[in-house]
Scaffold this motif. Sequence first.
Motif, PDB file in Angstrom:
ATOM      1  N   VAL A 247      -3.794   1.807 -42.622  1.00 40.57           N
ATOM      2  CA  VAL A 247      -3.263   0.500 -43.009  1.00 40.57           C
ATOM      3  C   VAL A 247      -4.060   0.041 -44.221  1.00 40.57           C
ATOM      4  O   VAL A 247      -5.296  -0.008 -44.159  1.00 40.57           O
ATOM      5  CB  VAL A 247      -3.402  -0.528 -41.866  1.00 40.57           C
ATOM      6  N   PRO A 248      -3.412  -0.260 -45.347  1.00 38.58           N
ATOM      7  CA  PRO A 248      -4.157  -0.723 -46.517  1.00 38.58           C
ATOM      8  C   PRO A 248      -5.068  -1.897 -46.172  1.00 38.58           C
ATOM      9  O   PRO A 248      -4.656  -2.828 -45.469  1.00 38.58           O
ATOM     10  CB  PRO A 248      -3.052  -1.132 -47.497  1.00 38.58           C
ATOM     11  N   PHE A 249      -6.305  -1.812 -46.628  1.00 39.47           N
ATOM     12  CA  PHE A 249      -7.358  -2.799 -46.407  1.00 39.47           C
ATOM     13  C   PHE A 249      -7.864  -2.797 -44.954  1.00 39.47           C
ATOM     14  O   PHE A 249      -8.822  -3.489 -44.641  1.00 39.47           O
ATOM     15  CB  PHE A 249      -6.910  -4.219 -46.798  1.00 39.47           C
ATOM     16  N   GLY A 250      -7.225  -2.021 -44.091  1.00 40.56           N
ATOM     17  CA  GLY A 250      -7.652  -1.980 -42.699  1.00 40.56           C
ATOM     18  C   GLY A 250      -9.026  -1.374 -42.511  1.00 40.56           C
ATOM     19  O   GLY A 250      -9.776  -1.771 -41.611  1.00 40.56           O
ATOM     20  N   GLY A 251      -9.384  -0.393 -43.352  1.00 36.02           N
ATOM     21  CA  GLY A 251     -10.689   0.249 -43.225  1.00 36.02           C
ATOM     22  C   GLY A 251     -11.830  -0.725 -43.412  1.00 36.02           C
ATOM     23  O   GLY A 251     -12.811  -0.704 -42.657  1.00 36.02           O
ATOM     24  N   PHE A 252     -11.727  -1.596 -44.395  1.00 33.62           N
ATOM     25  CA  PHE A 252     -12.799  -2.563 -44.630  1.00 33.62           C
ATOM     26  C   PHE A 252     -12.851  -3.609 -43.526  1.00 33.62           C
ATOM     27  O   PHE A 252     -13.938  -4.066 -43.144  1.00 33.62           O
ATOM     28  CB  PHE A 252     -12.631  -3.227 -46.001  1.00 33.62           C
ATOM     29  N   VAL A 253     -11.691  -3.994 -43.008  1.00 28.84           N
ATOM     30  CA  VAL A 253     -11.676  -4.953 -41.906  1.00 28.84           C
ATOM     31  C   VAL A 253     -12.344  -4.340 -40.674  1.00 28.84           C
ATOM     32  O   VAL A 253     -13.205  -4.958 -40.034  1.00 28.84           O
ATOM     33  CB  VAL A 253     -10.232  -5.388 -41.592  1.00 28.84           C
ATOM     34  N   GLU A 254     -11.968  -3.098 -40.337  1.00 29.31           N
ATOM     35  CA  GLU A 254     -12.569  -2.422 -39.190  1.00 29.31           C
ATOM     36  C   GLU A 254     -14.053  -2.166 -39.422  1.00 29.31           C
ATOM     37  O   GLU A 254     -14.880  -2.312 -38.510  1.00 29.31           O
ATOM     38  CB  GLU A 254     -11.854  -1.106 -38.929  1.00 29.31           C
ATOM     39  N   GLY A 255     -14.398  -1.759 -40.647  1.00 26.64           N
ATOM     40  CA  GLY A 255     -15.797  -1.488 -40.947  1.00 26.64           C
ATOM     41  C   GLY A 255     -16.653  -2.729 -40.878  1.00 26.64           C
ATOM     42  O   GLY A 255     -17.796  -2.690 -40.400  1.00 26.64           O
ATOM     43  N   THR A 256     -16.112  -3.859 -41.336  1.00 21.43           N
ATOM     44  CA  THR A 256     -16.856  -5.111 -41.256  1.00 21.43           C
ATOM     45  C   THR A 256     -17.122  -5.490 -39.810  1.00 21.43           C
ATOM     46  O   THR A 256     -18.237  -5.897 -39.445  1.00 21.43           O
ATOM     47  CB  THR A 256     -16.066  -6.232 -41.960  1.00 21.43           C
TER      48      THR A 256
END
Length: 415
Positions: A289-298
């Motif tokens: 999901v675009p931008f999902g990686g940073f949300v999950e990583g945060t």
Amino acid sequence: MVERALIAPPRRGWRTLPAALRIGILYVAARAVTTGFLILAAALAGPGSRFGQDATIGSFLLGWDAQWYWLIAVGGYPTELPLTETGEVSENQWAFMPVYPYLARIVGLPFEALAWTGAPAWGVGAVVVSIVAGYLACLVLYRMLRMRIDVPAATWAALFFAAGPMAALFHVGYAESLFLLWLFLSLWLVQRRQFGWLYILIPLMGFTRPGVLAFALFLGMYGIWRWICRRRDALPARQIVHIVALGLLAVVVGFSWQVLAGMATGRADAYLATELAWRRTAVSGDGFVPFGGFVEGTALWFGRIWHVGEVTGYVVLAASVLAVAALLLFEPHLKRLGVETRLWVASYLVYLLAVFFPQSSIFRLLVPVSPVWGAIALPRSTAYRVSVLAVCLVGQWWWIYNMYALGNTAYWTIP
């Protein structure tokens, strides 16, 4: 007085040397320091390191992702994706692009006779490509910056780049040096408004390592900016055609690897499934999901690792995005670098936010914003510039020590 001036010998000194020689001297000095750091890290490697107590500089140069490039160079790409015990796609060569490993293989052919030394010919070729491409990238970066800032500042910026925290990338069997060469050449040509060579450079970028979609976004933003400013900065129809055509080419190249991986393996999601395999140990989510990686990583870093709360992490992430945007818009040293550099930095950071899962590789993945070194080098104080260089060297040693001397496989200590 006039006669004496006419017959006086020409001035000699550092500034009178050709730029290629000056940058070359600085680059060689930086490579010598990095080599020393790598040798020291090899001596300090312990049993907990993936390289073992008998680590050598050679094992460092061809370690980590260099092993994947080696597999590509000698065996190509799998037509059947490897699976885990649970049936999920595991790590494999499709996450890495072909230009660097195959070029390294070609360059390494003359070194086949050195097999008796224990150094694989491909490995020698990979290191040669990384070092040579790194020098050329430094030189092109200097030329880029000279269009906006003076000689001393551009020279210091090239030195910061050559000796920066990620300087080991100029030695190891990674594709970064080569990608940076194509990238800086492309940005320089856009600055000069000479678009023809970009039709070759964009495919080279796209098949060297991921990131060409960020360049597509950059070209789109650049075209909008040129259109807005067309009354005070003429925008000929020929340049409009080039900008639009090159932007479309970058988009096509950016998605073509997914298509090729799907055709070769029979799985349409082959590339994305391969990329997601690297983050599966950290998060359990499926799909991209675009931008999902940073949300999950945060959430992971601020919630489960640092224990300061996911909400705090989201606030920090949002504040960081706004702060970077403000710097690119208003910071006077960055503005001196020109709109092309600022648009590139913004485009690349948006791209990272969209596709990346934040862990220790973020430091390596931020290297394409290296034109920012030009802004850091602008203050004229020699003491300040020497201090920045010292910080670069300290950061370089810290990175080499953690990624190679310690060198475990936890997701926060992966180069």
